[in-house]
Design an enzyme around this catalytic site. Structure first.
Site, PDB file in Angstrom:
ATOM      1  NE  ARG A 146      12.116  -2.821  -0.382  1.00  0.00           N
ATOM      2  CZ  ARG A 146      13.078  -2.374   0.645  1.00  0.00           C
ATOM      3  NH1 ARG A 146      13.540  -3.199   1.899  1.00  0.00           N
ATOM      4  NH2 ARG A 146      13.835  -1.064   0.832  1.00  0.00           N
ATOM      5  CE  LYS A 170      14.872  -2.447  -3.228  1.00  0.00           C
ATOM      6  NZ  LYS A 170      14.479  -1.090  -4.002  1.00  0.00           N
ATOM      7  CG  HIS A 241       5.660  -1.248  -2.979  1.00  0.00           C
ATOM      8  ND1 HIS A 241       6.506  -2.443  -2.427  1.00  0.00           N
ATOM      9  CD2 HIS A 241       6.344  -0.187  -2.789  1.00  0.00           C
ATOM     10  CE1 HIS A 241       7.478  -1.950  -2.147  1.00  0.00           C
ATOM     11  NE2 HIS A 241       7.388  -0.464  -2.330  1.00  0.00           N
ATOM     12  NE  ARG A 244       8.594  -0.354   1.296  1.00  0.00           N
ATOM     13  CZ  ARG A 244       9.466  -0.897   2.059  1.00  0.00           C
ATOM     14  NH1 ARG A 244       9.632  -1.569   3.173  1.00  0.00           N
ATOM     15  NH2 ARG A 244      10.649  -0.187   2.048  1.00  0.00           N
ATOM     16  CG  HIS A 267      13.309   3.821   2.654  1.00  0.00           C
ATOM     17  ND1 HIS A 267      12.321   4.545   2.654  1.00  0.00           N
ATOM     18  CD2 HIS A 267      12.824   2.843   1.822  1.00  0.00           C
ATOM     19  CE1 HIS A 267      11.193   4.288   2.083  1.00  0.00           C
ATOM     20  NE2 HIS A 267      11.463   3.254   1.433  1.00  0.00           N
ATOM     21  CE1 TYR A 276       5.223   5.968   1.739  1.00  0.00           C
ATOM     22  CE2 TYR A 276       7.189   5.728   2.333  1.00  0.00           C
ATOM     23  CZ  TYR A 276       6.348   5.361   1.806  1.00  0.00           C
ATOM     24  OH  TYR A 276       6.466   4.104   0.958  1.00  0.00           O
TER      25      TYR A 276
END
Length: 295
Positions: A146, A170, A241, A244, A267, A276
């Protein structure tokens, strides 16, 4: 109520270890909600009802807020009341059974390999800033990190000899991501030849620096990628993004397994990565439609 929000944000920071951007979203959503509740004449959290929450959500809808924004507000309010209930600050949760609006899942914008190459060849690598920009774009596409993770990288997070970077995603979760040959070459060139010229009296640890010698910001990188999207004459909306999304899609198209892509993207849930697979199926259909004589 303002003090309760502060208490809640402190809990999310210390106990849950949520990312800064997530904390800011909670703070923003709950401050706006509590302002609405006060305007309605309620100063005690125990007085609020489901009707107040619904009224607030309707106001957001009338203001033309996106479905995703309203859904995020529902999640923030729900988490807030659950916290207050758990802490015995209130004895009721008016957000129980509150449904989030259904968000239509849009397939992410993806660049073709040729479009990525055009974008990555945009910077003038003979100039210090151009060398930095080239290294950032190559690194972003090589790793799928990110933009917040990109600008947070320190020199110590990059191991060019072994060919990997270490980043914190995250929830401050650490992950190790391999680097390709071109990314290694461009990052090494930037560190050895460009970064010393940008450094001045700035940061000793930040990897990517702005022209003041300080750590480059997210906003700064946003402007950079927009500039090179214009240079590439891309007719697609190119954001940080986008690389990414392109990274993940191109890996899957070339045989990478979903679990590995999930790990590299950071993730928590594989269902997030599965979008995806829909992108690659859509692209296959497009190729088939163009190439098959009886399509």
């Amino acid at each position: 109520m303002k003090d309760l929000i502060t208490h809640f944000i402190h809990y999310l920071t210390v106990e849950r270890g949520l990312a800064k951007n997530t904390l800011e979203s909670y703070q923003r959503d709950l401050t706006a909600y509590c302002t609405y509740v006060r305007e309605e004449g309620f100063t005690d959290i125990n007085q609020t009802t489901r009707a107040q929450i619904m009224g607030y959500l309707m106001r957001l809808q009338e203001q033309g807020r996106a479905t995703a924004t309203i859904s995020r507000n529902v999640a923030s309010i729900r988490a807030f009341y659950q916290f207050l209930l758990r802490e015995k600050i209130t004895d009721k949760d008016p957000s129980v059974n509150l449904e989030s609006p259904k968000i239509e899942k849009k397939l992410p914008q993806v660049l073709s390999v040729t479009e990525v190459e055009t974008l990555l060849n945009g910077p003038d690598a003979h100039m210090p800033a151009g060398m930095r920009d080239k290294a950032m774009l190559e690194l972003l596409y090589a790793t799928g990190i990110r933009v917040s993770e990109l600008v947070s990288l320190n020199l110590a997070d990059v191991n060019l000899a072994m060919g990997f970077i270490k980043c914190f995603g995250k929830g401050s979760k650490e992950r190790i991501i391999p680097l390709g040959r071109l990314a290694i070459e461009n990052v090494r060139g930037y560190i050895e030849r460009s970064r010393p010229l940008l450094k001045k009296r700035g940061s000793d640890e930040a990897l990517f620096l702005n022209h003041h010698g300080r750590r480059l910001s997210r906003q700064g990188f946003w402007k950079i990628i927009k500039k090179y999207a214009q240079v590439a004459n891309s007719n697609k909306e190119v954001t940080p993004h986008t690389l990414r999304h392109s990274f993940a899609t191109h890996l899957l198209e070339n045989g990478a397994d979903l679990r590995s892509v999930q790990e590299m993207l950071g993730h928590a849930d594989i269902s997030t990565t599965q979008i995806y697979t829909h992108v690659t199926k859509t692209r296959l259909k497009e190729v088939y439609a163009k190439a098959h004589p009886r399509a």
